[in-house]
Motif scaffolding. Sequence first.
Motif, PDB file in Angstrom:
ATOM      1  N   TYR A  71       0.778  -1.234   0.000  1.00  0.00           N
ATOM      2  CA  TYR A  71       0.000   0.000   0.000  1.00  0.00           C
ATOM      3  C   TYR A  71       0.812   1.288   0.000  1.00  0.00           C
TER       4      TYR A  71
ATOM      5  N   THR B   3      -2.980  -9.518   5.357  1.00  0.00           N
ATOM      6  CA  THR B   3      -4.393  -9.430   4.978  1.00  0.00           C
ATOM      7  C   THR B   3      -4.614  -9.931   3.563  1.00  0.00           C
TER       8      THR B   3
ATOM      9  N   LYS C 248      -5.221  -8.252   1.058  1.00  0.00           N
ATOM     10  CA  LYS C 248      -6.280  -7.486   0.400  1.00  0.00           C
ATOM     11  C   LYS C 248      -5.710  -6.482  -0.597  1.00  0.00           C
TER      12      LYS C 248
ATOM     13  N   ARG D 220      -7.066  -3.483  -1.070  1.00  0.00           N
ATOM     14  CA  ARG D 220      -7.100  -2.213  -0.384  1.00  0.00           C
ATOM     15  C   ARG D 220      -7.238  -2.442   1.119  1.00  0.00           C
ATOM     16  N   VAL D 221      -6.604  -1.586   1.893  1.00  0.00           N
ATOM     17  CA  VAL D 221      -6.622  -1.713   3.336  1.00  0.00           C
ATOM     18  C   VAL D 221      -7.809  -0.944   3.908  1.00  0.00           C
ATOM     19  N   ASN D 222      -8.305  -1.365   5.079  1.00  0.00           N
ATOM     20  CA  ASN D 222      -9.336  -0.598   5.764  1.00  0.00           C
ATOM     21  C   ASN D 222      -8.943  -0.403   7.232  1.00  0.00           C
ATOM     22  N   GLU D 223      -9.784   0.309   7.979  1.00  0.00           N
ATOM     23  CA  GLU D 223      -9.451   0.627   9.367  1.00  0.00           C
ATOM     24  C   GLU D 223      -9.265  -0.624  10.214  1.00  0.00           C
ATOM     25  N   GLU D 224     -10.127  -1.596  10.027  1.00  0.00           N
ATOM     26  CA  GLU D 224     -10.047  -2.815  10.824  1.00  0.00           C
ATOM     27  C   GLU D 224      -8.726  -3.543  10.584  1.00  0.00           C
ATOM     28  N   ASP D 225      -8.291  -3.550   9.338  1.00  0.00           N
ATOM     29  CA  ASP D 225      -7.009  -4.181   9.016  1.00  0.00           C
ATOM     30  C   ASP D 225      -5.852  -3.477   9.730  1.00  0.00           C
TER      31      ASP D 225
ATOM     32  N   TYR E 283      -4.388   7.474   1.647  1.00  0.00           N
ATOM     33  CA  TYR E 283      -5.460   6.961   2.505  1.00  0.00           C
ATOM     34  C   TYR E 283      -5.639   7.799   3.765  1.00  0.00           C
TER      35      TYR E 283
ATOM     36  N   THR F  63      -8.673   9.522   8.365  1.00  0.00           N
ATOM     37  CA  THR F  63      -8.783   9.557   6.906  1.00  0.00           C
ATOM     38  C   THR F  63      -9.564  10.809   6.512  1.00  0.00           C
TER      39      THR F  63
END
Length: 509
Positions: free
Chosen positions: A98, A146, A148, A150-155, A180, A236
């Motif tokens: 990322y 992960t 994934k 794209r990364v998210n907050e939980e990750d 991000y 973000t």
Amino acid sequence: MCGISAVILADQSGSACPDLFESLGLLQHRGQDAAGIVTSGPKGRLSQCKGNGMVRDVFDEQQLSRLIGHLGIGHVRYPTAGSSSMSEAQPFYVNSPYGIVFAHNGNLTNAREIRTFLDKVAHRHINTDSDSELLLNILANNLQKTGKFRVNEEDIFTAIKDLYLQIKGGYACVAMVAGYGIIGFRDPHGIRPLVLGRRRSVAGWDYMFASESVALDALGFTDVRDVNPGEAVIITEKNVAHRQLIQCDYMAPCIFEYVYFARQDSIIDGISVYKSRLAMGEALADQVIKSFGNKMDIDVIIPVPDTSRVAALQLSRKLGVEYREGFNKNRYVGRTFIMPGQQTRRKNVRRKLNAMALEFHGKNVLLVDDSIVRGTTSKEIIQMARDVGAKNVYIASCAPAIRYPNVYGIDMPTRSELVAHNRTDEEIAAEIGADKVVYQSIEDLVKCVRRFNPNIETFDTSVFDGRYVTGDVDDEYLSHLEGERNDDCRSRASFDSESVGLHNNFYGH
């Protein structure tokens, strides 16, 4: 010790660079070895400038204009682990996953184990001796798991929680995921400081992390709060998320922040640095009375500028002894405490301070300093006082005797280089050429700071009592650390730094 900052603007067409640049100038007292800024725009393209030297040396108008983007992070450094070469200048960056940029204040106590893990298990290349790069790669490796797109907050929260379980030591960190947002988190004991604030703009709220509140105050950020120990905050363009990821048995901020490192106009963990130093002066007066008894022959009290000035004023008031400014300070010489090599420190004391005979000649003088570390500075200052005619020279320290190295991000030297190690107060006085030395007691120092936030029950006082709050520091670790920190190593590091160019800045995408 280092200074860190991170900012995200509500206006995506705006520039984070001016705020970051100003914040690093406000945090310059925390590190004078190197400085750096990395910014990012909505599309995730990174702009970078970093190099060795003071903030004013590293950045010029042309370079600043190229730091494009509405979010970014900054760092000022002095070396606590690793060398002074420009490759150690932060922020650090890894492109996978990322695109993560990272800056750190502190020191890891299990860096050797982490380096082995990253090499043999995670197969991630480490390019420097800096433990900040280790932290970055642990975070990157945890996010890589992960898988994934794209990364998210939980990750991110999960990755930082795993990092807490892997890393030991004292650390405050800021990170940026390209395009991000920004992230801030702090070690479970809260040893190193980190604050967060926000500022209303036409487009919404701007947010900033910084090592000290003074950076936020000066730039118009309000609602300032400390990032809690073991807490992570993700900001973000759309959201501010914070989560307590790990609980620790007790909070233990570094008490030396209040004694020396932090600016007096900062508030750290709800404690005014200024008020705590006033209290130190009052408590130190009691120690002076106890030490001198009925034979107090002090004519004048003179501070060693600048950190001890507040305490000296209060001490003078309580003792009823005249306060005078006896040293003229050259503000263009850096902090001698963090300079490599005894000879360099000794020369720069004379360049930094000039004693005024008017205030010393024929008098019994009590010098007040924030602390006595190696004794190099104290010895030179005492001799300067004698050279201009002082009759007797006493010295009082706002901090207790420093007998142990710091392992959490302050480059206090090896035990053998500490003037108080294995010496009595009388032997210390003889070593630095004083007629008497008076130290603050550790109990009084803790009371002076804690009185302004009784919720903090414990502080890291390891440099005074050898009790390391992370519980993983032993003689083997100290011996290894001292091998990296002694003056010979620092001198070699300084030479290596010069060989690559002290002000060799660079810019890139």
